[in-house]
Design a protein around this motif. Structure first.
Motif, short mmCIF file in Angstrom:
data_model
loop_
_atom_site.label_atom_id
_atom_site.label_comp_id
_atom_site.label_asym_id
_atom_site.label_seq_id
_atom_site.Cartn_x
_atom_site.Cartn_y
_atom_site.Cartn_z
N GLY A 63 -13.27 30.05 0.24
CA GLY A 63 -12.69 31.27 -0.35
C GLY A 63 -13.32 32.55 0.14
N SER A 64 -14.55 32.45 0.63
CA SER A 64 -15.23 33.62 1.17
C SER A 64 -15.05 33.74 2.68
CB SER A 64 -16.73 33.57 0.83
OG SER A 64 -17.35 32.51 1.55
N GLY A 65 -14.12 32.97 3.23
CA GLY A 65 -13.90 33.05 4.68
C GLY A 65 -15.11 32.54 5.43
N THR A 66 -15.60 31.38 5.04
CA THR A 66 -16.80 30.74 5.61
C THR A 66 -18.04 31.64 5.50
OG1 THR A 66 -16.36 31.43 7.90
CG2 THR A 66 -15.44 29.31 7.20
N GLY A 67 -18.10 32.38 4.41
CA GLY A 67 -19.27 33.20 4.13
C GLY A 67 -19.12 34.67 4.47
N LEU A 68 -18.06 35.06 5.18
CA LEU A 68 -17.89 36.47 5.56
C LEU A 68 -17.72 37.37 4.34
CD1 LEU A 68 -15.64 36.12 8.72
CD2 LEU A 68 -18.03 36.80 8.63
N GLY A 69 -17.25 36.81 3.25
CA GLY A 69 -17.09 37.59 2.03
C GLY A 69 -18.40 38.03 1.40
N TYR A 70 -19.50 37.48 1.88
CA TYR A 70 -20.82 37.85 1.36
C TYR A 70 -21.47 38.98 2.16
CZ TYR A 70 -20.39 33.86 -1.70
OH TYR A 70 -19.94 32.98 -2.65
N MET A 71 -20.73 39.55 3.10
CA MET A 71 -21.27 40.70 3.84
C MET A 71 -21.57 41.81 2.83
SD MET A 71 -21.38 39.85 7.03
CE MET A 71 -21.51 41.35 7.95
N PRO A 72 -22.65 42.57 3.04
CA PRO A 72 -23.03 43.57 2.04
C PRO A 72 -22.06 44.75 1.93
CG PRO A 72 -24.49 43.65 3.94
CD PRO A 72 -23.60 42.46 4.13
N TRP A 73 -21.27 44.99 2.95
CA TRP A 73 -20.28 46.07 2.90
C TRP A 73 -19.05 45.64 3.71
CZ3 TRP A 73 -19.50 47.57 7.92
CH2 TRP A 73 -20.55 47.36 8.81
N ALA A 74 -17.88 46.15 3.33
CA ALA A 74 -16.61 45.87 4.01
C ALA A 74 -16.33 44.38 4.14
CB ALA A 74 -16.57 46.57 5.37
N SER A 75 -16.60 43.64 3.08
CA SER A 75 -16.41 42.19 3.15
C SER A 75 -14.95 41.82 3.44
CB SER A 75 -16.89 41.52 1.87
OG SER A 75 -16.17 42.00 0.75
N GLY A 76 -14.01 42.59 2.89
CA GLY A 76 -12.60 42.32 3.15
C GLY A 76 -12.23 42.49 4.61
N THR A 77 -12.80 43.50 5.23
CA THR A 77 -12.53 43.74 6.66
C THR A 77 -13.12 42.62 7.50
OG1 THR A 77 -12.51 46.12 6.27
CG2 THR A 77 -12.84 45.38 8.55
N PHE A 78 -14.33 42.20 7.18
CA PHE A 78 -14.93 41.09 7.92
C PHE A 78 -14.15 39.79 7.68
CE2 PHE A 78 -18.61 43.91 8.13
CZ PHE A 78 -18.97 43.74 9.46
N GLY A 79 -13.73 39.59 6.45
CA GLY A 79 -12.93 38.40 6.15
C GLY A 79 -11.61 38.41 6.88
N ASN A 80 -11.07 39.59 7.06
CA ASN A 80 -9.81 39.72 7.78
C ASN A 80 -9.94 39.30 9.25
OD1 ASN A 80 -7.07 40.39 7.54
ND2 ASN A 80 -7.43 42.39 8.44
N LEU A 81 -11.16 39.31 9.77
CA LEU A 81 -11.38 38.84 11.15
C LEU A 81 -10.98 37.37 11.29
CD1 LEU A 81 -14.74 40.61 12.03
CD2 LEU A 81 -12.44 41.16 12.88
N TRP A 82 -11.23 36.58 10.21
CA TRP A 82 -10.78 35.18 10.23
C TRP A 82 -9.26 35.14 10.33
CZ3 TRP A 82 -11.90 30.81 11.85
CH2 TRP A 82 -13.14 30.22 11.67
N GLY A 83 -8.62 36.07 9.60
CA GLY A 83 -7.16 36.15 9.66
C GLY A 83 -6.67 36.39 11.07
N LEU A 84 -7.38 37.22 11.81
CA LEU A 84 -7.02 37.50 13.20
C LEU A 84 -7.11 36.23 14.05
CD1 LEU A 84 -6.29 39.57 15.38
CD2 LEU A 84 -8.71 40.10 15.57
N CYS A 85 -8.16 35.46 13.86
CA CYS A 85 -8.31 34.21 14.60
C CYS A 85 -7.20 33.22 14.26
CB CYS A 85 -9.67 33.56 14.29
SG CYS A 85 -11.08 34.52 14.80
N ILE A 86 -6.88 33.11 12.99
CA ILE A 86 -5.84 32.19 12.54
C ILE A 86 -4.48 32.63 13.07
CG2 ILE A 86 -4.62 31.32 10.50
CD1 ILE A 86 -7.42 31.44 9.08
N VAL A 87 -4.20 33.93 12.99
CA VAL A 87 -2.92 34.46 13.47
C VAL A 87 -2.76 34.19 14.96
CG1 VAL A 87 -1.81 36.68 14.05
CG2 VAL A 87 -2.45 36.17 11.70
#
Length: 159
Positions: free
Chosen positions: A17-41
């Protein structure tokens, strides 16, 4: 010695649910999580439109499940660590479109803007739907808005 308070099943949910841990970034976690979306897309858009549609529906349902569970595990409404919603939203923005890096980057920033500013009725959905549905469907609607803008940009040959 500190005891771990999460079960293995909960750890799995938190990891996914955290995008393999990217959601735990201290800032802009949604933007970092969206990077997984880019890979999947990148991978999904190479498949048939039927596969893309099925993958999108399954992704949204899985995101709702994971986001709802994470909300309960972390005992917080719409925790910032949940980024699976951004992944589902970005996938919604891109499904059915031809892939190019230019389109992917424009969609990335356009989706982030829609997700952050939440034009009507996105904010209403975010605030009023309970659990995973509220967490995910506002991002899916942001993805729908993004998809509409991208299609206009295609029509006018901007991208």
């Amino acid at each position: 010695m500190r005891k771990n308070k999460h079960t293995p099943w909960q750890k799995c949910i938190l990891f996914l649910g955290s995008g393999t841990g990217l959601g735990y970034m201290p800032w802009a976690s949604g933007t970092f999580g969206n990077l997984w979306g880019l890979c999947i897309v990148y991978w999904v858009l190479g498949q048939s439109i039927r596969f893309q549609a099925i993958f999108l529906i399954v992704s949204i349902l899985v995101a709702v499940f994971l986001a709802g569970r994470m909300e309960r595990i972390l005992a917080k409404k719409d925790p910032s660590q949940v980024v699976v919603d951004e992944i589902a939203g970005y996938l919604t923005a891109m499904v059915g479109l031809p892939f190019s890096w230019r389109v992917a980057v424009v969609a990335f920033f356009l989706f982030r803007a829609m997700d952050i500013y939440k034009p009507f009725p996105i904010r209403t959905i975010d605030r009023n739907l309970p659990g995973g549905w509220g967490i995910v469907l506002d991002d899916v609607l942001a993805g729908v808005y993004c998809q509409m803008v991208l299609r206009l940009l295609f029509y006018f040959q901007v991208v």
